[in-house]
Design a protein around this motif. Structure first.
Motif, PDB file in Angstrom:
ATOM      1  N   GLU A  36       1.367  -1.192   0.284  1.00 11.18           N
ATOM      2  CA  GLU A  36      -0.341   0.307  -0.445  1.00 11.18           C
ATOM      3  C   GLU A  36       0.731   1.129  -0.183  1.00 11.18           C
ATOM      4  OE1 GLU A  36      -3.083   2.531   3.125  1.00 11.18           O
ATOM      5  OE2 GLU A  36      -3.243   0.348   2.817  1.00 11.18           O
ATOM      6  N   GLU A  37       2.436   1.110   0.911  1.00 14.79           N
ATOM      7  CA  GLU A  37       2.522   2.163   0.597  1.00 14.79           C
ATOM      8  C   GLU A  37       3.768   2.609  -0.314  1.00 14.79           C
ATOM      9  OE1 GLU A  37       4.116   5.967   2.635  1.00 14.79           O
ATOM     10  OE2 GLU A  37       3.134   4.745   3.722  1.00 14.79           O
ATOM     11  N   ARG A  40       1.081   4.743  -2.466  1.00 10.32           N
ATOM     12  CA  ARG A  40       0.855   6.068  -1.752  1.00 10.32           C
ATOM     13  C   ARG A  40       2.300   6.731  -2.496  1.00 10.32           C
ATOM     14  NH1 ARG A  40       0.779   4.722   2.797  1.00 10.32           N
ATOM     15  NH2 ARG A  40      -1.369   3.986   3.528  1.00 10.32           N
ATOM     16  N   VAL A  60      -0.568  13.368   4.806  1.00  7.38           N
ATOM     17  CA  VAL A  60      -0.684  12.395   3.872  1.00  7.38           C
ATOM     18  C   VAL A  60      -0.981  11.375   5.800  1.00  7.38           C
ATOM     19  CG1 VAL A  60       1.222  10.234   3.658  1.00  7.38           C
ATOM     20  CG2 VAL A  60       1.191  12.197   2.038  1.00  7.38           C
ATOM     21  N   GLU A  61      -1.513  10.768   5.306  1.00 10.22           N
ATOM     22  CA  GLU A  61      -1.771   9.510   6.086  1.00 10.22           C
ATOM     23  C   GLU A  61      -2.109  10.369   7.844  1.00 10.22           C
ATOM     24  OE1 GLU A  61       0.737   6.207   6.973  1.00 10.22           O
ATOM     25  OE2 GLU A  61      -1.623   5.076   6.355  1.00 10.22           O
ATOM     26  N   ARG A  72      -8.076   7.210   9.106  1.00  5.58           N
ATOM     27  CA  ARG A  72      -6.777   7.586   9.030  1.00  5.58           C
ATOM     28  C   ARG A  72      -7.054   8.131   7.520  1.00  5.58           C
ATOM     29  NH1 ARG A  72      -1.642   8.226  11.000  1.00  5.58           N
ATOM     30  NH2 ARG A  72      -1.999   7.288  13.329  1.00  5.58           N
ATOM     31  N   TYR A  73      -6.666   8.964   6.791  1.00  2.00           N
ATOM     32  CA  TYR A  73      -7.203   9.385   5.127  1.00  2.00           C
ATOM     33  C   TYR A  73      -5.592   8.512   4.996  1.00  2.00           C
ATOM     34  CZ  TYR A  73      -5.591  13.932   6.409  1.00  2.00           C
ATOM     35  OH  TYR A  73      -5.232  15.475   6.462  1.00  2.00           O
ATOM     36  N   ASP A  74      -5.509   8.138   3.876  1.00  3.41           N
ATOM     37  CA  ASP A  74      -4.160   8.147   2.898  1.00  3.41           C
ATOM     38  C   ASP A  74      -3.586   9.207   2.339  1.00  3.41           C
ATOM     39  OD1 ASP A  74      -3.570   5.525   2.633  1.00  3.41           O
ATOM     40  OD2 ASP A  74      -5.085   5.376   1.351  1.00  3.41           O
ATOM     41  N   GLU A  89      -7.805   7.640  -1.446  1.00  4.81           N
ATOM     42  CA  GLU A  89      -7.894   5.985  -1.021  1.00  4.81           C
ATOM     43  C   GLU A  89      -6.478   5.219  -1.906  1.00  4.81           C
ATOM     44  OE1 GLU A  89      -8.158   3.498   1.688  1.00  4.81           O
ATOM     45  OE2 GLU A  89      -8.475   5.892   1.616  1.00  4.81           O
ATOM     46  N   CYS A  90      -5.797   4.956  -1.033  1.00  7.25           N
ATOM     47  CA  CYS A  90      -4.466   3.852  -1.676  1.00  7.25           C
ATOM     48  C   CYS A  90      -4.752   2.411  -1.513  1.00  7.25           C
ATOM     49  CB  CYS A  90      -2.730   4.216  -1.122  1.00  7.25           C
ATOM     50  SG  CYS A  90      -2.527   5.865  -2.398  1.00  7.25           S
ATOM     51  N   LYS A  91      -5.083   1.405  -2.331  1.00  8.75           N
ATOM     52  CA  LYS A  91      -4.725  -0.323  -2.081  1.00  8.75           C
ATOM     53  C   LYS A  91      -3.422  -0.520  -2.219  1.00  8.75           C
ATOM     54  CE  LYS A  91      -8.776   0.238   0.220  1.00  8.75           C
ATOM     55  NZ  LYS A  91      -9.445   0.434   1.739  1.00  8.75           N
TER      56      LYS A  91
END
Length: 149
Positions: A36-37, A40, A60-61, A72-74, A89-91
């Protein structure tokens, strides 16, 4: 790491206790390199390099309060006036983008009230513009560049 559906960017890496880390230029520190990072960090570079958003407008976060729970948002991008331009939103690439991801970002937007939403797993990107008067969102090919705002 997996090649994502973004332009090629160069990143700074290091290892700590045999765990890979990647440098986040917004948070100004090395963070754990999870799938996920990885997504991001590509989104951050895309916003900075391709869309020309100022780093000072990107968060960020960060935590937000939503119905007595902490979430917590991305990524959030602010307008110059402090209102929220974009929520991201990151997956991880292995996670399919489903209605659940849209529901998650929609819940965050109840608090944040952004102009645009982006949901991505690094391979598939979904861009939306919010229309609050019609209570709907329109899918877009991309989000606007900073200069065009």
């Amino acid at each position: 790491m997996l090649k994502l559906n973004f332009p090629g960017y160069s990143f700074r890496f290091k290892s700590n206790e045999n765990k890979p880390l990647i440098f986040d230029q917004i948070r100004k520190k090395f963070v754990a390199l999870t799938p996920e990072e990885w997504v991001r960090q590509h989104v951050i570079r895309y916003l900075l390099s391709e869309k020309k958003y100022p780093a000072s407008h990107i968060n960020v976060e960060k935590k937000i309060q939503l119905n007595q729970t902490t979430k917590r948002y991305d990524i959030v991008v602010y307008n110059a006036d402090g209102s929220i331009h974009l929520i991201v939103e990151c997956k991880a690439p292995s996670i399919a983008i489903t209605q659940d991801a849209f529901d998650q970002i929609a819940r965050y937007n109840l608090v944040l009230e952004a102009d645009f939403l982006l949901v991505t797993n690094g391979l598939n990107h979904y861009y939306c513009k919010l229309d609050y008067s019609a209570e709907c969102y329109d899918f877009l090919q991309t989000i606007p560049a900073y200069e065009s705002k």
